[in-house]
Design a protein around this motif. Sequence first.
Motif, PDB file in Angstrom:
ATOM      1  N   THR A  74      28.731  70.287 -60.894  1.00  0.00           N
ATOM      2  CA  THR A  74      29.639  71.386 -61.011  1.00  0.00           C
ATOM      3  C   THR A  74      31.010  71.009 -61.707  1.00  0.00           C
ATOM      4  O   THR A  74      31.754  69.815 -61.597  1.00  0.00           O
ATOM      5  CB  THR A  74      30.050  71.523 -59.398  1.00  0.00           C
ATOM      6  OG1 THR A  74      28.955  71.987 -58.658  1.00  0.00           O
ATOM      7  CG2 THR A  74      31.173  72.748 -59.383  1.00  0.00           C
ATOM      8  N   ILE A  78      33.139  75.442 -57.102  1.00  0.00           N
ATOM      9  CA  ILE A  78      32.179  75.028 -56.023  1.00  0.00           C
ATOM     10  C   ILE A  78      30.904  75.846 -56.283  1.00  0.00           C
ATOM     11  O   ILE A  78      31.017  76.931 -56.422  1.00  0.00           O
ATOM     12  CB  ILE A  78      32.878  75.006 -54.447  1.00  0.00           C
ATOM     13  CG1 ILE A  78      31.821  74.690 -53.521  1.00  0.00           C
ATOM     14  CG2 ILE A  78      32.932  76.458 -54.253  1.00  0.00           C
ATOM     15  CD1 ILE A  78      32.580  74.008 -52.197  1.00  0.00           C
ATOM     16  N   GLN A  80      26.970  76.517 -54.055  1.00  0.00           N
ATOM     17  CA  GLN A  80      26.335  76.427 -53.143  1.00  0.00           C
ATOM     18  C   GLN A  80      24.703  76.319 -53.156  1.00  0.00           C
ATOM     19  O   GLN A  80      24.573  77.634 -53.506  1.00  0.00           O
ATOM     20  CB  GLN A  80      26.679  77.462 -51.818  1.00  0.00           C
ATOM     21  CG  GLN A  80      26.385  77.272 -50.729  1.00  0.00           C
ATOM     22  CD  GLN A  80      26.906  78.156 -49.415  1.00  0.00           C
ATOM     23  OE1 GLN A  80      26.604  79.157 -49.505  1.00  0.00           O
ATOM     24  NE2 GLN A  80      27.702  77.453 -48.662  1.00  0.00           N
ATOM     25  N   ASN A  89      27.063  72.314 -50.427  1.00  0.00           N
ATOM     26  CA  ASN A  89      28.028  72.385 -51.300  1.00  0.00           C
ATOM     27  C   ASN A  89      28.609  71.460 -52.423  1.00  0.00           C
ATOM     28  O   ASN A  89      28.849  70.292 -52.049  1.00  0.00           O
ATOM     29  CB  ASN A  89      29.410  72.815 -50.474  1.00  0.00           C
ATOM     30  CG  ASN A  89      29.363  73.981 -49.749  1.00  0.00           C
ATOM     31  OD1 ASN A  89      28.748  75.019 -50.040  1.00  0.00           O
ATOM     32  ND2 ASN A  89      29.530  73.969 -48.299  1.00  0.00           N
ATOM     33  N   LYS A  91      30.739  70.495 -54.943  1.00  0.00           N
ATOM     34  CA  LYS A  91      32.260  70.595 -55.390  1.00  0.00           C
ATOM     35  C   LYS A  91      32.453  70.003 -56.840  1.00  0.00           C
ATOM     36  O   LYS A  91      31.663  69.253 -57.465  1.00  0.00           O
ATOM     37  CB  LYS A  91      33.127  70.083 -54.529  1.00  0.00           C
ATOM     38  CG  LYS A  91      33.430  70.772 -53.213  1.00  0.00           C
ATOM     39  CD  LYS A  91      34.035  70.233 -52.058  1.00  0.00           C
ATOM     40  CE  LYS A  91      32.960  69.611 -50.991  1.00  0.00           C
ATOM     41  NZ  LYS A  91      33.597  68.596 -50.404  1.00  0.00           N
ATOM     42  N   ASP A 113      33.881  79.510 -61.207  1.00  0.00           N
ATOM     43  CA  ASP A 113      33.044  78.546 -60.916  1.00  0.00           C
ATOM     44  C   ASP A 113      32.051  78.186 -62.003  1.00  0.00           C
ATOM     45  O   ASP A 113      31.445  79.004 -62.441  1.00  0.00           O
ATOM     46  CB  ASP A 113      32.150  78.631 -59.567  1.00  0.00           C
ATOM     47  CG  ASP A 113      32.924  79.040 -58.319  1.00  0.00           C
ATOM     48  OD1 ASP A 113      34.003  78.251 -58.060  1.00  0.00           O
ATOM     49  OD2 ASP A 113      32.724  80.051 -57.659  1.00  0.00           O
TER      50      ASP A 113
END
Lengths: 258, 258
Positions: A74, A78, A80, A89, A91, A113
Amino acid sequence: MERTLLKKLKWLPESIEEQNIIYDSPKKGRDELEYVILKSVNLIRQNEMVHFYKLEPDRHIPKHGHDFIEVFYTCKGIVQHIIQGNIVNVKKGELLFMSQNTVHEINPVSEEDVGVYFAFVPEFFHQINAMMEIDNTVAEFIFNSLLGSDKKTSYFHFQTATNKRIHNLIENMIEIILSGKQSSMKLLQNTMLLIFLEMIESFEESYKNEMKQINGGNVMEVINYINQNYKNASLSELSKEMHISVAYLSQMIKKTQG
Amino acid sequence: MERTLLKKLKWLPESIEEQNIIYDSPKKGRDELEYVILKSVNLIRQNEMVHFYKLEPDRHIPKHGHDFIEVFYTCKGIVQHIIQGNIVNVKKGELLFMSQNTVHEINPVSEEDVGVYFAFVPEFFHQINAMMEIDNTVAEFIFNSLLGSDKKTSYFHFQTATNKRIHNLIENMIEIILSGKQSSMKLLQNTMLLIFLEMIESFEESYKNEMKQINGGNVMEVINYINQNYKNASLSELSKEMHISVAYLSQMIKKTQG
């Protein structure tokens, strides 16, 4: 992540035909047990070892498997994942490694994101493993799990959000792939080797920190838990459940394995 | 360079006793031929392979030699070295490698210029050389020059200002050293290995670009020039003088050396 690289990613084409197979998959079968398996032969070009891909915003990626090893990172915000019912998750700055047979889905992300994934042919990691040249339980466990032909789900969620050196190495890996040069395989493999060395070092550190908090009772609990469950669970999940470090856990695994 | 790392460097102690020997050296002898030779045994701690040092602003570093390999990097601004009468301006993001017997001085820098150097015991580069596992003329030439026991001056000024990947790797190298962990030698060596692989790749690129501009006449000129001068000059100097790429030059060197 560096702003210029984020900008570059913004303009990267998001999907190729093979990826559309995932998006379209729910139409084909809505059965919980039915899912598409992505094939590296369609995603990764001949004579290459990696395919690089950016998540498209506002799209749910339905449950799917792959015959390659996926490394998810990532860059911003974030993302999922749902892996066998477990919510993971990932991050900003964190890494998720998934073995060949891991089935997962990804919830929609916003424009804010930014998640990228690398699809590696297993041979890539076989070579990294050979380059390691160190006898290390954590590394051994990770490689065995990622490359294992036991058809078991193995994923590793690395909490690398504060490790600036790993971020730099991931940036380099993206830049190398975006440069599109065949000659860069050696660069790519040495970069991944360094990422592994960094992860192992940070395991060993947290191991040293947490050793003091461990008592005899906990150890047996861990061993029992591992004996019953570890083949289906990730190290980070286990360590969270047991309130101990991943490295300590891997020591336990070594002991129980004999 | 990343702002947080620049801040860290700002608070780094600047000099140790051994370095004061250089600052004080003009008092001892003002003879042009007289200079101090810094010894790794005083700079680099036992069982370690590297010492890391930041330039102090507003101080001229008089002519000195060292029995170690120096790698200089400019994080911000510009730093002027004088190596055997040659002015070498190392700009932000550029690297300067100097062999064991290179004698140089550094002109005073302002508060705005940030230069760092790494002092490596030769053994460190012997190990990197062994790790390379590729047959490459440029690499061979650089290692032979840096490690050469011929007491000749060899320096390599790499114009790496636009190579973001090398900057990331140098940042990592600084972070690893600042972390002060013995265990990090493997990280450090693999990082330096990657820096070398990156430099070789960029040589090969400029080689491909410039091959088209080369004609037969130039080649002889280069060969003659190298035969007469190359042992005292840097590759980048030569390539500048000859208007050809460093990689092409190294091919010529190989041919002339038979």
